[in-house]
Design an enzyme around this catalytic site. Structure first.
Site, short mmCIF file in Angstrom:
data_model
loop_
_atom_site.label_atom_id
_atom_site.label_comp_id
_atom_site.label_asym_id
_atom_site.label_seq_id
_atom_site.Cartn_x
_atom_site.Cartn_y
_atom_site.Cartn_z
N HIS A 1 35.33 3.26 14.60
CA HIS A 1 35.48 1.96 13.96
C HIS A 1 36.55 1.95 12.87
O HIS A 1 37.20 0.94 12.64
CB HIS A 1 34.13 1.54 13.36
N SER B 1 37.37 -5.16 10.63
CA SER B 1 35.92 -5.33 10.59
C SER B 1 35.56 -6.68 9.97
O SER B 1 35.87 -7.73 10.53
CB SER B 1 35.28 -4.15 9.84
#
Length: 311
Positions: free
Chosen positions: A288, A133
């Site tokens: 994610h 991320s």
């Protein structure tokens, strides 16, 4: 698993203890004062006994966490990679996270510079950068800046594009502010407040890893500077490089994406290929939070890629 794309010591060490593990040796924890005034905390996970000589010759791995994360998030996977690849793994806390120092500036250029200085201070060359991320965009920025020699890159569920963060991150900031305003005494009380902002217990537990007890008041507070990170949310959506014709990294690159996440969409792949012509793609059926959701699948993808790189 992989789809190959066509070309498109100024150290300040604070070692609290030495822990022994059947597979690895970890120091808990150390920190390095950088020339720019930032102090980065890190855990060093060394290869197991018996493979030290091989590990000394092997290039290091540097693991960079995501927004609101810390080196602790990557501890288990760092140990696994150190053991299986016989390579030292540095899991770092970026500025404004974990045990590292705080600074009002929080953008990818600053984050990249911190890691570059860290690599230089530790004389780490040809490192593999692994980032998730925010950490993925930081690692990609470092590779494209060409300030330090990078051996390979693994980007986890982020792309080198300007893309809005999910609104969840703004909600997390609201929830964390609410927790501090409530002056909670127990973590369970803080979790109850966060539940109004995030349904997922694993994500709340992830956020609560940043909670510490104030020894003077006994109340729970966040060790991360929420004010700085809240102001930086727009920066975390950006990417400092806009034109692949002006910056390119030609080293081995693995792009890991969660197929249930939207951060690396199919339409972004041509841009990824222009910035990183040698990239391979590993799709993992996850959201994610790829490493925590599917650790075995990520381990296999990373080990296969890095073993292939050394063949």
């Amino acid at each position: 698993m992989f789809a190959r794309r066509a070309p498109l010591q100024n150290h300040v060490n604070r070692i609290a203890s030495i822990r022994r593990h059947p597979a690895i040796t970890s120091r808990d924890f150390s920190s390095t004062q950088l020339p720019n005034g930032i102090t980065l905390a890190y855990d060093l996970h060394e290869p197991p006994d018996g493979s030290t000589a091989k590990g000394q010759d092997a290039p290091p791995i540097v693991f960079i966490h995501g927004l609101f994360g810390s080196k602790k998030n990557n501890r288990s996977m760092s140990r696994v990679l150190a053991r299986e690849l016989s390579r030292p793994v540095y899991a770092i806390d970026t500025r404004n996270h974990g045990d590292s120092s705080h600074d009002p500036r929080h953008d990818y250029t600053a984050l990249a510079e911190d890691v570059e200085l860290f690599l230089q201070e530790h004389e780490l060359e040809k490192s593999t950068l692994i980032g998730h991320s925010m950490g993925a965009k930081t690692a990609m920025t470092i590779a494209l800046r060409h300030k330090v020699p990078i051996g390979s890159l693994i980007s986890i569920d982020n792309a080198p594009v300007d893309a809005a963060l999910k609104s969840d991150f703004g909600k997390y900031v609201q929830g964390m502010n609410r927790v501090e305003e409530a002056k909670c005494k127990r973590q369970s009380d803080a979790d109850a407040i966060l539940a109004a902002y995030e349904d997922s217990l694993p994500i709340r537990q992830f956020l609560l890893t940043n909670l510490v007890r104030d020894p003077e008041t006994g109340t729970q507070k966040f060790r991360i500077p929420i004010k700085y990170l809240a102001a930086a949310l727009d920066n975390m959506a950006d990417f400092p490089f806009k034109d692949p014709d002006q910056a390119r990294y030609n080293g081995p690159t693995l792009m890991v994406r969660g197929t249930k996440s939207r951060y690396v969409a199919d339409e972004m792949l041509p841009t990824i290929g222009r910035f990183f012509p040698k990239f391979q793609l590993a799709d993992i059926e996850a959201g994610h939070w790829v490493v925590s959701e599917k650790p075995e699948e990520f381990r296999k993808a990373a080990v296969d890629f890095l073993s292939q790189e050394r063949d």
